[in-house]
Design an enzyme around this catalytic site. Structure first.
Site: not given
Length: 328
Positions: A15, A76, A107, A130, A132, A134, A176
């Protein structure tokens, strides 16, 4: 893995996030500073398989530090998950004379880089991109700060409407697996409740909190919901539940979606990307490989890719307590 590096390839994968272009710029200009050739790889690993390479120099990245998204595009690649696809990608890199890679992504992108490196003895360095936040091994990923600012601005606007119409708004934000965005924007935006994957508030407690807000004199409320929250199947199910049990509220839902991933990167993300790009290239030139560049205690640090992938990014427990106090 020790080899003389003369040409570095840079790609963005997964993303998009604000700050990726600033990261590309930093990699290219650090290569130029050290008299190393740099090649941009279009559409990530899929571009490696197709051989879509663009020679890049210091001037080719002018005027991109302020732009969101990624000029190298991203995709992707299912084909890269196969040994045959990775073999084809390696042959293209060999033909282009690329000695090492800088991978900007999350990741999943790092997993691909680590497998590719082990199979073909290719030096790789990761830059976390990213919104997020995360990824283990860094307090901030590229795009996270910009996303926070974008969401807070939207919450401020929605609150104007909520106040004008005495409404309760459920605002769903990205997250998420982790609640970094929801927790931070919830505190910054003055949300009455914050729902995150790490803490299962439960429907009963949610109703208690909303009743408490209503009884304290609040005529409108904002509830920030991370998309991975465990209370309901989705934010619309939460709305239906509150509609059923709290007729005194007129409930609305706003799903912010991909607007959180776009936009001009913040000052923080531009500086972070610049620091990460320099660290990534210079670490490769020092003979290091299979690391992710991260920010820890305001210092550029290296975390082994396998730890960055397997490790768990944890929310700030102090901020969680602050959010409980602020909703009083």
């Amino acid at each position: 893995m020790s080899k003389t590096i003369k040409k570095i390839g840079v790609l963005t994968s997964g993303g998009d996030s604000p700050g990726m272009n600033a990261g590309i710029r930093a990699v290219v200009r650090t290569c130029a500073f050290h008299n190393i050739e740099c090649v941009g790889i279009v559409q990530g690993y899929q571009g490696m398989i197709r051989g879509e390479f663009i020679p890049m120099d210091a001037r080719s990245v002018k005027g991109i530090i302020n732009k969101g998204g990624t000029i190298l595009k991203t995709a992707r690649s299912k084909e890269f998950r196969t040994k045959e696809g990775r073999q084809k990608a390696y042959e293209n890199l060999q033909q282009e004379g690329i000695d090492a890679l800088v991978v900007i992504g999350g990741d999943g992108s790092f997993t691909g880089a680590m497998i590719f490196s082990s199979e073909f003895d290719m030096p790789v360095m990761g830059i976390p991109g990213t919104i997020d936040n995360d990824i283990f091994g860094t307090t901030h990923t590229l795009g996270y700060d910009t996303a926070l600012n974008t969401v807070v601005e939207v919450i401020d606007k929605i609150r104007d409407t909520a106040s004008s119409h005495d409404r309760l708004f459920f605002i769903e934000v990205m997250g998420r697996d982790v609640g970094h965005i929801a927790l931070n924007v919830g505190v910054a935006g003055g949300a009455e409740e914050i729902l995150i994957p790490e803490e299962n508030l439960g429907l009963d407690r949610l109703l208690e909190s909303l009743h408490r807000s209503k009884n304290s004199g609040k005529s409108s409320s904002i509830v920030v919901v991370a998309e991975g929250d465990k209370i309901g199947k989705n934010v619309f199910e939460l709305k239906d539940y509150v509609d059923e049990h709290m007729s005194e509220y007129e409930v609305r839902v706003s799903v912010l979606g991909h607007m959180q991933r776009g936009g001009s990167p913040s000052c923080f993300d531009r500086v972070l990307a610049s620091r990460m790009g320099v660290k990534a290239v210079e670490s490769l030139l020092e003979g290091k490989s299979n690391f992710m560049v991260g920010l820890l205690n305001d210092v550029m640090s290296l975390t082994p890719l396998d730890q960055a992938i397997k490790g768990q990014s944890k929310i700030n427990l102090e901020l969680l307590r602050v959010s409980d106090i602020m909703t009083t």
